[in-house]
Design an enzyme around this catalytic site. Structure first.
Site: not given
Length: 312
Positions: A42, A181-182, A218-219
Site C-alpha cells: 500500500h 497485484k489485483d 492484508s490476508r
C-alpha cells in the site's frame, strides 16, 4: 523518522469540501483507495501517487458491497491506529485519511409506517439489506468482470466498481493509483473510467513482494507458518512459467498445467490459472505478445491471488 500528521475525515461532504477547496487553489489531488491493514505494498502506491500530484488522500474503507454472504467480511483484518502511524511515517506523508463509517448510509430511517427520512443512530439501511430504500445502483464492467475472479466471486467487481465510483465522486481526485497485484480489478477500473468519462487518470503500480517472494496482501496475516511456506509455490511457479515462456515454451495449456501441478503439489486448492491478454483479459492459447498469467488459490482458509506479466 519525522512524522507528518494527516487530517482524518469521516464525512462525505467534508471530504468533498476539502478537495474542492484545494483544487480552487490550483493543487492536484491523488487518491489511493485501500481497505486498511496497510503494508509496504500500500505504501508503495502512495510513493507512486506522489510522483503525479501535490496532495495525497488515502481512503480506508472495508467495502461491504464486494463481499458475498459466505466471504470474509467479518474477519477482514483491521488496525486503524497502526495504519495511521504507518501513514504518518511515510516519506513526505499524506494529507488526508478518508475513513467513512458507511458509504451506503443515506440517512434513511426505517419505521413501521413506511417511514420518513432522517439521521437516526441504528436506523440506517445497509447496502446488503433487501429493504426498498437501500442502495440499489451498481456499476458493472460487463465483459472484463466475467472471467477469473468474477467466476467465483460474482458480486465482487460490481461492488468494487461501484465503491470506486463513489470515492471518485466524493474525493474528486486527478489521479488514482491501484496495485497491479489485483490485475483484473485495475483493468476494470481503467475501463470504467474510460467508458463513463471520469476525469481521473488511473495508474497501475507494480506489485510488491515479501523477501520470500509472496505477494504482499492484508490476508497473509491469516496464513499459518506452514501455509505460508506452501503458498510460496505460487510465486515460484509463476517465475518458472515466465522463464519457460522466455525460452520459447509459449503454449499456454502447457504453462498452465505446470503452474497448477506445482501449487497442487504444495497443498494448494486451485480457483483458477489463466493466461490472458493484458488489455482485453481474453484467454489466449499461445503467447505471441503481452500477456498476464493470473492465479488464485486457497491455502488453508486463505484465498490468495497473484500474477505475472509476460512479454514475448
Amino acid at each position: 523518522m519525522a512524522t507528518r500528521e494527516p487530517e482524518i475525515i469521516t464525512n462525505k461532504q467534508q471530504m468533498r469540501n476539502w478537495s474542492r477547496s484545494m483544487r480552487s487553489q490550483g493543487k492536484s489531488i491523488g487518491l489511493v483507495p485501500t481497505m486498511g491493514y496497510l503494508h509496504q505494498g500500500h505504501l508503495s502506491l502512495i510513493t507512486e501517487a506522489q510522483k503525479h500530484t501535490q496532495l495525497i488522500v488515502v481512503s480506508i474503507y472495508v467495502n461491504p458491497g464486494q463481499f458475498s454472504a459466505n466471504e470474509d467480511l467479518s474477519t477482514y483484518p483491521s488496525d486503524f491506529h497502526g495504519d495511521i502511524e504507518k501513514l504518518k511515517s511515510t516519506p513526505n506523508g499524506v494529507d488526508v485519511i478518508f475513513n467513512p463509517r458507511n458509504l451506503y448510509d443515506y440517512g434513511v430511517e426505517r419505521d413501521r409506517s413506511g417511514g420518513s427520512e432522517g439521521e437516526k443512530e441504528g436506523g440506517m439501511v445497509s447496502c446488503l439489506e433487501d429493504e426498498g430504500r437501500g442502495h440499489e445502483t451498481w456499476i458493472r464492467v460487463e465483459r472484463l468482470e466475467k472471467g477469473m475472479c468474477g467466476k467465483s466471486r460474482p458480486v465482487f467487481f460490481r461492488g468494487v466498481a461501484t465503491v470506486v465510483a463513489k470515492l471518485f465522486n466524493i474525493v474528486e481526485p486527478d489521479v488514482a493509483v491501484f496495485g497491479k497485484k489485483d490485475y483484473q480489478q485495475w483493468r476494470i477500473i481503467q475501463r470504467m473510467v474510460r467508458d463513463l468519462d471520469f476525469a481521473v487518470k488511473v495508474i497501475g503500480s507494480e506489485m510488491i513482494r515479501d523477501k520470500d517472494g509472496l505477494a504482499m496482501s492484508s490476508r497473509n496475516v491469516h496464513l499459518s507458518p506452514q501455509e505460508r511456506g506452501q503458498a510460496l509455490s505460487i510465486s515460484r511457479s509463476l517465475f518458472e512459467a515466465k522463464s519457460a515462456a522466455k525460452s520459447g515454451k509459449t503454449v499456454c495449456s502447457e504453462l498452465r498445467r505446470s503452474v497448477i501441478e506445482s501449487m497442487e503439489a504444495a497443498g494448494g486448492k486451485i480457483d483458477y490459472v489463466e493466461i490472458v491478454d493484458q488489455e482485453s483479459l481474453e484467454a489466449v492459447e499461445e503467447i505471441k505478445g503481452g500477456v498476464v498469467l493470473c492465479v488464485a488459490a486457497w491455502f488453508g482458509k486463505v484465498r490468495l491471488i497473484d500474477n505475472m506479466e509476460i512479454h514475448v
